[in-house]
Design a protein around this motif. Sequence first.
Motif, PDB file in Angstrom:
ATOM      1  N   TRP A  78      -9.162  72.174   4.984  1.00 22.98           N
ATOM      2  CA  TRP A  78      -9.373  72.410   6.406  1.00 22.98           C
ATOM      3  C   TRP A  78      -8.349  71.677   7.260  1.00 22.98           C
ATOM      4  O   TRP A  78      -7.779  70.666   6.841  1.00 22.98           O
ATOM      5  CB  TRP A  78     -10.791  72.010   6.812  1.00 22.98           C
ATOM      6  N   THR A  80      -7.757  70.977  11.753  1.00 24.94           N
ATOM      7  CA  THR A  80      -8.299  71.180  13.093  1.00 24.94           C
ATOM      8  C   THR A  80      -7.414  70.491  14.127  1.00 24.94           C
ATOM      9  O   THR A  80      -6.782  69.475  13.821  1.00 24.94           O
ATOM     10  CB  THR A  80      -9.753  70.668  13.188  1.00 24.94           C
ATOM     11  N   ILE A  92     -18.033  70.224   9.089  1.00 28.15           N
ATOM     12  CA  ILE A  92     -18.269  71.354   8.183  1.00 28.15           C
ATOM     13  C   ILE A  92     -19.414  70.960   7.255  1.00 28.15           C
ATOM     14  O   ILE A  92     -19.324  69.961   6.527  1.00 28.15           O
ATOM     15  CB  ILE A  92     -17.044  71.685   7.305  1.00 28.15           C
ATOM     16  N   ILE A 128     -20.184  75.452  10.720  1.00 25.25           N
ATOM     17  CA  ILE A 128     -19.086  74.771  11.380  1.00 25.25           C
ATOM     18  C   ILE A 128     -19.554  74.355  12.771  1.00 25.25           C
ATOM     19  O   ILE A 128     -20.024  75.196  13.548  1.00 25.25           O
ATOM     20  CB  ILE A 128     -17.850  75.696  11.477  1.00 25.25           C
ATOM     21  N   TYR A 134      -9.630  75.597  14.384  1.00 24.81           N
ATOM     22  CA  TYR A 134      -9.678  75.225  12.969  1.00 24.81           C
ATOM     23  C   TYR A 134      -9.273  76.372  12.072  1.00 24.81           C
ATOM     24  O   TYR A 134      -9.351  77.542  12.433  1.00 24.81           O
ATOM     25  CB  TYR A 134     -11.089  74.759  12.567  1.00 24.81           C
TER      26      TYR A 134
END
Length: 142
Positions: A78, A80, A92, A128, A134
Amino acid sequence: MLIIDRTVLVGSLRNKLVDESVAIKMGNAEAQKKIKATTQIAAKPVVKTWHKVIEFKGSSIKTTQKFNIDSNNWRIKWSTTPGSMGKMNFQIYVNDAKGDNIGVAANIIGKGSDESYMTDTGEHSLTINTAQNYTITIEQEK
């Protein structure tokens, strides 16, 4: 990441030592060459690679669609960045097939990126919680 099946490798090496020992005692050069070629092929490592399952992009709170994992080694990659409202929480949560939370893959404020590794197979989804931008990629090792 390189993963070697230790059982195959150890078994192949043990067989190689026994077979070479017999061939050496017998003085058979042709048998020695054949054994060496065979055991080199048998001792090749099993290489596993990462395969993309699904990707999610956004900037709002949501529960994703379900996705299926059939490997006991998978990861959540991930990244962001803050959106128009500035730095905010980015979380998450990993859910099982019933929608029950089984783990937290990310929990930061502001810009960041990382990976979280999971080991359970089956159907999953993510919850989420953020107003930041993201990208989340699910990959499994095969």
